[in-house]
Design a protein around this motif. Structure first.
Motif, PDB file in Angstrom:
ATOM      1  N   LEU A  48      24.565  90.343  24.776  1.00 36.82           N
ATOM      2  CA  LEU A  48      24.190  91.697  25.199  1.00 36.82           C
ATOM      3  C   LEU A  48      23.073  92.274  24.343  1.00 36.82           C
ATOM      4  O   LEU A  48      22.374  93.202  24.770  1.00 36.82           O
ATOM      5  N   VAL A  49      22.902  91.754  23.135  1.00 37.31           N
ATOM      6  CA  VAL A  49      21.785  92.171  22.280  1.00 37.31           C
ATOM      7  C   VAL A  49      21.215  90.920  21.626  1.00 37.31           C
ATOM      8  O   VAL A  49      21.853  89.857  21.585  1.00 37.31           O
ATOM      9  N   SER A  50      20.014  91.051  21.102  1.00 35.65           N
ATOM     10  CA  SER A  50      19.388  89.980  20.332  1.00 35.65           C
ATOM     11  C   SER A  50      18.773  90.620  19.090  1.00 35.65           C
ATOM     12  O   SER A  50      18.689  91.855  18.985  1.00 35.65           O
ATOM     13  N   HIS A  51      18.347  89.800  18.159  1.00 34.40           N
ATOM     14  CA  HIS A  51      17.737  90.372  16.971  1.00 34.40           C
ATOM     15  C   HIS A  51      16.533  89.557  16.536  1.00 34.40           C
ATOM     16  O   HIS A  51      16.423  88.353  16.827  1.00 34.40           O
ATOM     17  N   THR A  52      15.632  90.229  15.841  1.00 33.19           N
ATOM     18  CA  THR A  52      14.521  89.561  15.164  1.00 33.19           C
ATOM     19  C   THR A  52      14.601  89.963  13.697  1.00 33.19           C
ATOM     20  O   THR A  52      15.056  91.068  13.360  1.00 33.19           O
ATOM     21  N   ALA A  53      14.181  89.064  12.826  1.00 33.03           N
ATOM     22  CA  ALA A  53      14.266  89.322  11.382  1.00 33.03           C
ATOM     23  C   ALA A  53      12.859  89.408  10.815  1.00 33.03           C
ATOM     24  O   ALA A  53      11.982  88.604  11.131  1.00 33.03           O
ATOM     25  N   ALA A  54      12.650  90.428   9.957  1.00 25.20           N
ATOM     26  CA  ALA A  54      11.365  90.599   9.285  1.00 25.20           C
ATOM     27  C   ALA A  54      11.629  91.329   7.975  1.00 25.20           C
ATOM     28  O   ALA A  54      12.277  92.373   7.961  1.00 25.20           O
ATOM     29  N   GLY A  55      11.097  90.769   6.910  1.00 27.35           N
ATOM     30  CA  GLY A  55      11.266  91.416   5.617  1.00 27.35           C
ATOM     31  C   GLY A  55      12.713  91.515   5.179  1.00 27.35           C
ATOM     32  O   GLY A  55      13.093  92.479   4.502  1.00 27.35           O
ATOM     33  N   GLY A  56      13.537  90.567   5.582  1.00 28.11           N
ATOM     34  CA  GLY A  56      14.948  90.604   5.203  1.00 28.11           C
ATOM     35  C   GLY A  56      15.769  91.585   5.998  1.00 28.11           C
ATOM     36  O   GLY A  56      16.938  91.835   5.670  1.00 28.11           O
ATOM     37  N   ARG A  57      15.219  92.169   7.037  1.00 31.26           N
ATOM     38  CA  ARG A  57      15.942  93.175   7.838  1.00 31.26           C
ATOM     39  C   ARG A  57      15.985  92.715   9.291  1.00 31.26           C
ATOM     40  O   ARG A  57      14.971  92.288   9.846  1.00 31.26           O
ATOM     41  N   LYS A  58      17.169  92.841   9.907  1.00 30.55           N
ATOM     42  CA  LYS A  58      17.332  92.487  11.312  1.00 30.55           C
ATOM     43  C   LYS A  58      17.102  93.715  12.189  1.00 30.55           C
ATOM     44  O   LYS A  58      17.650  94.781  11.931  1.00 30.55           O
TER      45      LYS A  58
END
Length: 206
Positions: free
Chosen positions: A59-69
């Motif tokens: 139902l959701v997805s995530h991307t990671a950048a700078g140690g933060r999702k």
């Protein structure tokens, strides 16, 4: 967790917030806190496990950048929102009622705390006033009249001088106490000095 989010309703509201745009976990916490006017804020331990579950369910997805999702809703998540639109409307109504109740309760608590603080301040002021009156009365009491001068030799003369010194000491202390207000620390120190002097005289004259 506030009761309005029981029975899995928090996950529905998280989907609703993500439908407005991608967000990281602490943004979701802040938005929920703002929605409840700062009277409720879910912990990270409440939010992140639900986001992980939503991601497992697709139902959701995530991307990671700078140690933060950063989380984003998927098409499947939007479809669930569409299917549960009635539940979401009821949830929004319950949230509004909950916020009103919490605001009312917070107002009552603030009033009670202010009243308690006023009562305590009044009681402390009265106790301080009575203590100062007692101390002032003690030090303003007239000094005992000096004994008539004795004619019994050198020892009698010394006793007369001691009486005169005690009378002068009492009068001077009374004058100092009437001159201005003293702090509690100063008064406690003065009491200790007087007690020490009295103890020394007791030991000397036994």
């Amino acid at each position: 967790m506030t009761a309005v989010f029981s029975h899995g309703r928090l996950r529905l509201y998280l989907l609703k917030l993500l439908d407005d745009g991608p967000k990281h976990g602490y943004e979701l916490i802040r938005l929920l806190e703002d929605r409840f006017l700062g009277l409720y804020a879910p912990s990270a331990g409440t939010i992140y496990p639900r986001l992980q579950r939503l991601e497992v369910e697709g139902l959701v997805s995530h991307t990671a950048a700078g140690g933060r999702k950063t989380y984003d809703i998927t098409d499947a998540g939007r479809e669930e929102l569409r299917q549960r639109a009635g539940e979401l409307t009821a949830l929004e109504t319950d949230i509004a009622a909950s916020v009103a109740d919490l605001s009312s309760l917070a107002g009552e608590i603030r009033s009670e705390v202010r009243g308690s603080a006023r009562d305590l301040k009044r009681e402390l002021s009265e106790a301080t006033r009575q203590t100062r009156q007692t101390r002032r009365a003690r030090w303003e009491a007239p000094a005992p009249p000096p004994r008539p001068a004795s004619t019994g030799g050198p020892q009698a003369e010394l006793l007369d001088e001691l009486d005169q010194r005690l009378a002068a000491f009492t009068a001077e202390v009374g004058r100092l106490m009437r001159a201005r207000q003293f702090s509690d620390t100063q008064l406690r120190t003065a009491i200790r000095l007087l007690d020490g002097a009295l103890d020394g005289l007791r030991r000397l004259l036994r």
